[in-house]
Motif scaffolding. Structure first.
Motif, PDB file in Angstrom:
ATOM      1  N   ARG A 196      51.498  -5.714 104.184  1.00 26.54           N
ATOM      2  CA  ARG A 196      50.518  -6.285 103.310  1.00 26.54           C
ATOM      3  C   ARG A 196      50.157  -4.914 102.173  1.00 26.54           C
ATOM      4  O   ARG A 196      50.026  -3.780 102.682  1.00 26.54           O
ATOM      5  CB  ARG A 196      49.126  -6.735 103.863  1.00 26.54           C
ATOM      6  CG  ARG A 196      48.331  -7.180 102.861  1.00 26.54           C
ATOM      7  CD  ARG A 196      47.397  -8.061 103.432  1.00 26.54           C
ATOM      8  NE  ARG A 196      46.587  -6.996 104.307  1.00 26.54           N
ATOM      9  CZ  ARG A 196      45.410  -7.370 105.213  1.00 26.54           C
ATOM     10  NH1 ARG A 196      45.389  -8.622 105.357  1.00 26.54           N
ATOM     11  NH2 ARG A 196      45.092  -6.723 105.797  1.00 26.54           N
ATOM     12  N   THR A 197      50.346  -5.187 100.941  1.00 32.17           N
ATOM     13  CA  THR A 197      50.024  -4.282  99.968  1.00 32.17           C
ATOM     14  C   THR A 197      48.566  -3.666 100.079  1.00 32.17           C
ATOM     15  O   THR A 197      47.663  -4.439 100.386  1.00 32.17           O
ATOM     16  CB  THR A 197      50.508  -4.632  98.554  1.00 32.17           C
ATOM     17  OG1 THR A 197      50.029  -3.819  97.528  1.00 32.17           O
ATOM     18  CG2 THR A 197      49.196  -5.718  98.198  1.00 32.17           C
ATOM     19  N   GLN A 200      45.037  -4.814  97.124  1.00 26.80           N
ATOM     20  CA  GLN A 200      44.766  -6.239  97.330  1.00 26.80           C
ATOM     21  C   GLN A 200      43.932  -6.644  96.130  1.00 26.80           C
ATOM     22  O   GLN A 200      43.864  -7.868  95.842  1.00 26.80           O
ATOM     23  CB  GLN A 200      43.918  -6.645  98.581  1.00 26.80           C
ATOM     24  CG  GLN A 200      44.873  -6.287  99.939  1.00 26.80           C
ATOM     25  CD  GLN A 200      45.750  -7.445  99.728  1.00 26.80           C
ATOM     26  OE1 GLN A 200      45.301  -8.776  99.800  1.00 26.80           O
ATOM     27  NE2 GLN A 200      46.979  -7.196  99.909  1.00 26.80           N
ATOM     28  N   GLY A 205      48.362  -7.715  94.650  1.00 23.85           N
ATOM     29  CA  GLY A 205      47.999  -8.383  95.879  1.00 23.85           C
ATOM     30  C   GLY A 205      48.034  -9.888  95.518  1.00 23.85           C
ATOM     31  O   GLY A 205      48.250 -10.594  96.710  1.00 23.85           O
ATOM     32  N   GLN A 208      52.182 -10.722  95.496  1.00 26.26           N
ATOM     33  CA  GLN A 208      52.428 -10.591  96.922  1.00 26.26           C
ATOM     34  C   GLN A 208      52.378 -11.860  97.507  1.00 26.26           C
ATOM     35  O   GLN A 208      53.078 -12.276  98.317  1.00 26.26           O
ATOM     36  CB  GLN A 208      52.122  -9.521  97.667  1.00 26.26           C
ATOM     37  CG  GLN A 208      52.769  -9.160  98.706  1.00 26.26           C
ATOM     38  CD  GLN A 208      52.185  -8.100  99.792  1.00 26.26           C
ATOM     39  OE1 GLN A 208      51.044  -8.211 100.109  1.00 26.26           O
ATOM     40  NE2 GLN A 208      53.196  -7.304 100.254  1.00 26.26           N
ATOM     41  N   LYS A 209      51.174 -12.390  97.588  1.00 30.21           N
ATOM     42  CA  LYS A 209      50.745 -13.826  98.338  1.00 30.21           C
ATOM     43  C   LYS A 209      51.800 -14.783  97.628  1.00 30.21           C
ATOM     44  O   LYS A 209      52.221 -15.887  98.139  1.00 30.21           O
ATOM     45  CB  LYS A 209      49.347 -13.981  98.233  1.00 30.21           C
ATOM     46  CG  LYS A 209      48.599 -13.284  98.858  1.00 30.21           C
ATOM     47  CD  LYS A 209      47.016 -13.365  98.910  1.00 30.21           C
ATOM     48  CE  LYS A 209      45.914 -12.563  99.626  1.00 30.21           C
ATOM     49  NZ  LYS A 209      46.143 -11.268  98.942  1.00 30.21           N
ATOM     50  N   ASN A 212      55.437 -14.778  98.601  1.00 30.65           N
ATOM     51  CA  ASN A 212      55.412 -14.951 100.211  1.00 30.65           C
ATOM     52  C   ASN A 212      55.439 -16.486 100.476  1.00 30.65           C
ATOM     53  O   ASN A 212      56.027 -16.816 101.504  1.00 30.65           O
ATOM     54  CB  ASN A 212      54.284 -14.218 100.914  1.00 30.65           C
ATOM     55  CG  ASN A 212      54.608 -14.217 102.282  1.00 30.65           C
ATOM     56  OD1 ASN A 212      55.737 -13.663 102.666  1.00 30.65           O
ATOM     57  ND2 ASN A 212      53.765 -14.674 103.287  1.00 30.65           N
ATOM     58  N   ASP A 223      57.714 -12.551 106.725  1.00 25.91           N
ATOM     59  CA  ASP A 223      56.392 -12.673 105.925  1.00 25.91           C
ATOM     60  C   ASP A 223      56.052 -11.020 105.619  1.00 25.91           C
ATOM     61  O   ASP A 223      55.875 -10.363 106.310  1.00 25.91           O
ATOM     62  CB  ASP A 223      55.435 -13.076 107.039  1.00 25.91           C
ATOM     63  CG  ASP A 223      54.223 -13.391 106.320  1.00 25.91           C
ATOM     64  OD1 ASP A 223      53.660 -12.564 105.388  1.00 25.91           O
ATOM     65  OD2 ASP A 223      53.252 -14.167 106.794  1.00 25.91           O
ATOM     66  N   THR A 225      53.382 -10.137 103.966  1.00 27.51           N
ATOM     67  CA  THR A 225      51.817  -9.992 103.978  1.00 27.51           C
ATOM     68  C   THR A 225      51.050  -9.883 105.230  1.00 27.51           C
ATOM     69  O   THR A 225      49.921  -9.836 105.117  1.00 27.51           O
ATOM     70  CB  THR A 225      51.217 -11.355 103.239  1.00 27.51           C
ATOM     71  OG1 THR A 225      51.579 -12.483 104.274  1.00 27.51           O
ATOM     72  CG2 THR A 225      52.056 -11.783 101.860  1.00 27.51           C
ATOM     73  N   THR A 254      56.032  -5.174  95.411  1.00 31.45           N
ATOM     74  CA  THR A 254      55.442  -6.427  96.073  1.00 31.45           C
ATOM     75  C   THR A 254      55.906  -6.362  97.488  1.00 31.45           C
ATOM     76  O   THR A 254      55.545  -7.054  98.343  1.00 31.45           O
ATOM     77  CB  THR A 254      56.319  -7.689  95.503  1.00 31.45           C
ATOM     78  OG1 THR A 254      56.219  -7.404  94.138  1.00 31.45           O
ATOM     79  CG2 THR A 254      55.754  -8.804  95.772  1.00 31.45           C
TER      80      THR A 254
END
Length: 266
Positions: A196-197, A200, A205, A208-209, A212, A223, A225, A254
């Motif tokens: 996870r970055t 956030q 942040g 990335q979500k 994903n 995954d 994240t 990312t």
């Protein structure tokens, strides 16, 4: 563990879309190849199809991914593995040349834990190519079944290797905790993983979500994240921890990484 100096600009945020396009291209060849081979198993369920699709894609993409990440991974793996090793999720074995006994003379055994049978043929070929044919044993189960199906005893492993695999293993936090007891006291865990970055509160942040939501479909459950670095630190009692962010990764990455070693307390 602060990220290293930034090298890429905002356009780097689009890189995951390009990678998913590469993966998506292999959907049609997978369908055609399966039909021509009268292999209809991939059509029995979407999970079976994704396994066949990803295996075909990774045979092409794996070596290119290795070349891209090689400058980071090579110093981590070369001359670091020793004794009895547990290679988790090796895929088609694109990293095995770094475990060649010319570079790691102290390796006596490697268990390659790869549950996707579509990877086994190429994995075996790469093991032989790396001169590891007599020490590399493919274990065709998930890491969660090592004790029951893999025949690997706890407290018997000198080195655990996880390279870009903990992102796709089911119940990763539990499996990381379960893998810790396999290490001998003083054993080392070598890690290069998606995480996870750390940014956030920045755009990446949220981006990335969003990425994903589709990424796991195109990359066989990966995954991007997961706070894998935090789970590793919490897995057990470590005598020494040396973890850092991927080289040059920053707020426009990312799919960032954590890399380094953790040594189990003696």
């Amino acid at each position: 563990m602060p990220p290293t100096s930034q090298e890429a600009g905002p356009v780097n945020l689009l890189r995951p879309l390009l990678l998913m396009a590469y993966s998506g291209y292999y959907i049609i060849p997978t369908i055609i190849e399966s039909i021509l081979a009268f292999n209809f198993k991939p059509f029995k369920s979407f999970d079976d199809f994704k396994s066949a699709w990803f295996a075909r894609f990774w045979v092409w993409f794996g070596p290119r991914s290795t070349e891209n990440a090689g400058q980071s991974v090579m110093p981590l793996l070369r001359n670091s593995a020793q004794g009895v090793c547990l290679d988790i999720g090796p895929g088609s074995g694109e990293w095995l040349y770094m475990f060649a006994q010319a570079n790691n003379k102290d390796i006596t055994k490697i268990y390659g834990v790869e549950p996707n049978p579509g990877m086994h043929k190429k994995l075996r070929e790469n093991a032989v190519k790396a001169g590891l044919g007599d020490v590399y044993e493919i274990v065709g189960c998930g890491a969660e079944d090592l004790a029951t199906k893999g025949g690997v005893e706890k407290g018997s492993i000198d080195t655990i290797i996880t390279v870009q695999c903990l992102c796709s293993i089911p119940t990763p936090e539990k499996i990381i905790r379960d893998l810790y007891p396999y290490l001998k006291p003083g054993g080392r865990w070598l890690v290069y993983e998606h995480v996870r970055t750390k940014y956030q509160s920045d755009f990446v942040g949220y981006w990335q979500k969003a990425v994903n939501l589709a990424w796991p479909t195109f990359f066989n459950g990966c995954d991007i994240t997961r706070p894998t670095d935090e789970w590793l630190l919490q897995a057990g009692d470590w005598e020494e921890v040396s973890l850092r962010a991927g080289k040059g990764e920053g707020k426009y990455d990312t799919v960032p990484h954590v890399m380094g070693t953790l040594t189990k307390r003696k």
